[in-house]
Design an enzyme around this catalytic site. Structure first.
Site, PDB file in Angstrom:
ATOM      1  N   LYS A  20      41.849  35.157  51.419  1.00 55.51           N
ATOM      2  CA  LYS A  20      41.328  34.256  50.907  1.00 55.51           C
ATOM      3  C   LYS A  20      41.485  32.740  51.747  1.00 55.51           C
ATOM      4  O   LYS A  20      42.434  32.931  52.256  1.00 55.51           O
ATOM      5  CB  LYS A  20      41.663  34.059  49.277  1.00 55.51           C
ATOM      6  CG  LYS A  20      41.335  35.133  48.640  1.00 55.51           C
ATOM      7  CD  LYS A  20      41.923  34.971  47.031  1.00 55.51           C
ATOM      8  CE  LYS A  20      41.342  36.241  46.105  1.00 55.51           C
ATOM      9  NZ  LYS A  20      41.712  36.028  44.816  1.00 55.51           N
ATOM     10  N   TYR A  60      32.096  37.767  41.983  1.00 55.75           N
ATOM     11  CA  TYR A  60      33.265  37.619  40.551  1.00 55.75           C
ATOM     12  C   TYR A  60      32.343  37.590  39.273  1.00 55.75           C
ATOM     13  O   TYR A  60      32.620  36.877  38.371  1.00 55.75           O
ATOM     14  CB  TYR A  60      33.668  36.167  40.908  1.00 55.75           C
ATOM     15  CG  TYR A  60      35.023  36.212  41.641  1.00 55.75           C
ATOM     16  CD1 TYR A  60      35.937  37.588  41.622  1.00 55.75           C
ATOM     17  CD2 TYR A  60      35.257  35.204  42.519  1.00 55.75           C
ATOM     18  CE1 TYR A  60      36.943  37.513  42.235  1.00 55.75           C
ATOM     19  CE2 TYR A  60      36.481  35.527  43.323  1.00 55.75           C
ATOM     20  CZ  TYR A  60      37.381  36.419  43.459  1.00 55.75           C
ATOM     21  OH  TYR A  60      38.416  36.685  44.183  1.00 55.75           O
ATOM     22  N   ASN A 123      46.447  33.314  45.086  1.00 51.30           N
ATOM     23  CA  ASN A 123      46.814  34.567  45.426  1.00 51.30           C
ATOM     24  C   ASN A 123      46.653  35.217  46.691  1.00 51.30           C
ATOM     25  O   ASN A 123      46.678  36.631  46.703  1.00 51.30           O
ATOM     26  CB  ASN A 123      46.639  35.509  44.109  1.00 51.30           C
ATOM     27  CG  ASN A 123      45.234  35.541  43.863  1.00 51.30           C
ATOM     28  OD1 ASN A 123      44.326  35.165  44.817  1.00 51.30           O
ATOM     29  ND2 ASN A 123      45.054  36.380  42.762  1.00 51.30           N
ATOM     30  N   HIS A 126      41.914  39.327  48.218  1.00 56.10           N
ATOM     31  CA  HIS A 126      41.306  40.212  47.322  1.00 56.10           C
ATOM     32  C   HIS A 126      41.288  41.605  47.776  1.00 56.10           C
ATOM     33  O   HIS A 126      41.256  41.795  48.796  1.00 56.10           O
ATOM     34  CB  HIS A 126      39.858  39.782  47.220  1.00 56.10           C
ATOM     35  CG  HIS A 126      38.831  40.540  46.500  1.00 56.10           C
ATOM     36  ND1 HIS A 126      38.834  40.520  45.252  1.00 56.10           N
ATOM     37  CD2 HIS A 126      38.008  41.596  47.103  1.00 56.10           C
ATOM     38  CE1 HIS A 126      38.008  41.272  44.890  1.00 56.10           C
ATOM     39  NE2 HIS A 126      37.488  42.135  45.893  1.00 56.10           N
ATOM     40  N   GLU A 137      30.622  45.493  46.254  1.00 58.63           N
ATOM     41  CA  GLU A 137      31.151  44.572  47.027  1.00 58.63           C
ATOM     42  C   GLU A 137      30.960  44.165  48.440  1.00 58.63           C
ATOM     43  O   GLU A 137      30.511  43.276  49.406  1.00 58.63           O
ATOM     44  CB  GLU A 137      32.830  44.262  46.931  1.00 58.63           C
ATOM     45  CG  GLU A 137      33.027  43.794  45.393  1.00 58.63           C
ATOM     46  CD  GLU A 137      34.628  43.668  45.246  1.00 58.63           C
ATOM     47  OE1 GLU A 137      35.234  44.063  45.983  1.00 58.63           O
ATOM     48  OE2 GLU A 137      34.755  43.685  43.875  1.00 58.63           O
TER      49      GLU A 137
HETATM   50  P1  IDP Z   1      42.083  40.465  40.834  1.00 60.09           P
HETATM   51  O1  IDP Z   1      41.958  39.530  42.213  1.00 60.09           O
HETATM   52  O2  IDP Z   1      43.635  40.797  40.664  1.00 60.09           O
HETATM   53  O3  IDP Z   1      41.266  41.603  40.874  1.00 60.09           O
HETATM   54  P2  IDP Z   1      40.544  39.293  38.674  1.00 60.09           P
HETATM   55  O4  IDP Z   1      40.986  39.100  37.339  1.00 60.09           O
HETATM   56  O5  IDP Z   1      39.490  39.834  38.777  1.00 60.09           O
HETATM   57  O6  IDP Z   1      42.136  39.646  39.846  1.00 60.09           O
HETATM   58  O7  IDP Z   1      40.240  37.603  38.972  1.00 60.09           O
HETATM   59  C1  IDP Z   1      39.642  37.313  40.253  1.00 60.09           C
HETATM   60  C2  IDP Z   1      40.534  36.338  40.645  1.00 60.09           C
HETATM   61  O8  IDP Z   1      40.227  35.054  40.055  1.00 60.09           O
HETATM   62  C3  IDP Z   1      41.893  36.318  40.988  1.00 60.09           C
HETATM   63  O9  IDP Z   1      42.291  36.845  41.967  1.00 60.09           O
HETATM   64  C4  IDP Z   1      42.517  34.774  40.815  1.00 60.09           C
HETATM   65  O10 IDP Z   1      42.264  34.243  42.168  1.00 60.09           O
HETATM   66  C5  IDP Z   1      41.294  34.102  39.959  1.00 60.09           C
HETATM   67  N1  IDP Z   1      41.831  34.096  38.689  1.00 60.09           N
HETATM   68  C6  IDP Z   1      42.087  35.025  37.575  1.00 60.09           C
HETATM   69  N2  IDP Z   1      42.721  34.545  36.650  1.00 60.09           N
HETATM   70  C7  IDP Z   1      42.870  33.089  36.931  1.00 60.09           C
HETATM   71  C8  IDP Z   1      43.416  32.167  35.837  1.00 60.09           C
HETATM   72  O11 IDP Z   1      43.884  32.474  35.008  1.00 60.09           O
HETATM   73  N3  IDP Z   1      43.553  30.833  36.549  1.00 60.09           N
HETATM   74  C9  IDP Z   1      42.913  30.806  37.686  1.00 60.09           C
HETATM   75  N4  IDP Z   1      42.414  31.607  38.632  1.00 60.09           N
HETATM   76  C10 IDP Z   1      42.259  33.031  38.087  1.00 60.09           C
END
Ligand code: IDP
Length: 162
Positions: A20, A60, A123, A126, A137
């Protein structure tokens, strides 16, 4: 490109891994690629790109209606990303374990998120969460001619023939 004609008995799987914008800015690209290389997975596609809002909302689609999605969109369009397709047996599940849970604060040391992040909104990486999701994807981010079917010279040392 999904079939390996010369290796018919070796089941294979693909996943989409992305570094990212924070991972690119923090110069973590090499370390992240290194983890997948050292595990023995095979890189079959890689490029740097600026994600469009349309591509992201497709990527997403499961969180696009969530209240935090505008933050995700701003984060993911703030700079270039590196997108990759990695190949290997069970690569989807293994990659999720290597990446760790969404929130780096909850991720174990030794995972990518556990080693390089502590906030859900930054984080670093992905990883597709299912084989079906990975196929979807990969189709979104890559053209078929951007993926290479090649034979790596160490495959007999990473995969036992059965
Ligand atoms: P993942 O990336 O671990 O599969 P997902 O639930 O699919 O997690 O969420 C996609 C991305 O959205 C996450 O990697 C993160 O960058 C962002 N995200 C998820 N939940 C939150 C939140 O509560 N606040 C801000 N960003 C979030």
């Amino acid at each position: 490109w999904l079939t390996l004609p010369s290796l018919p008995v070796r089941a294979t799987e693909h996943t989409l891994i992305a570094v990212k914008p924070d991972g690119v800015q923090r110069r973590l690209v090499g370390q992240i690629i290194h983890r997948f290389e050292q595990r023995g997975f095979k890189l079959v596609g890689l490029k740097m790109m600026q994600a469009s809002e349309d591509l992201l909302s497709e990527h997403y689609r499961e969180i696009v209606k969530k209240p935090f999605y505008p933050l995700v969109r701003a984060y993911m369009t703030a700079g270039p990303v590196i997108v990759m397709v990695w190949e290997g047996s069970n690569v989807v599940q293994s990659s999720r374990k290597m990446v760790g849970p969404t929130n780096g604060a909850e991720a174990q040391a030794g995972t990518i998120r556990g080693d390089f992040s502590f906030h859900v909104g930054r984080n670093v990486v992905h990883a597709s969460d299912s084989t079906e999701g990975a196929q979807r994807e990969i189709g979104l981010w890559f053209q078929e001619n951007e993926l290479l079917n090649w034979e790596s010279c160490d495959q007999d040392w990473t995969i036992e023939a059965n």
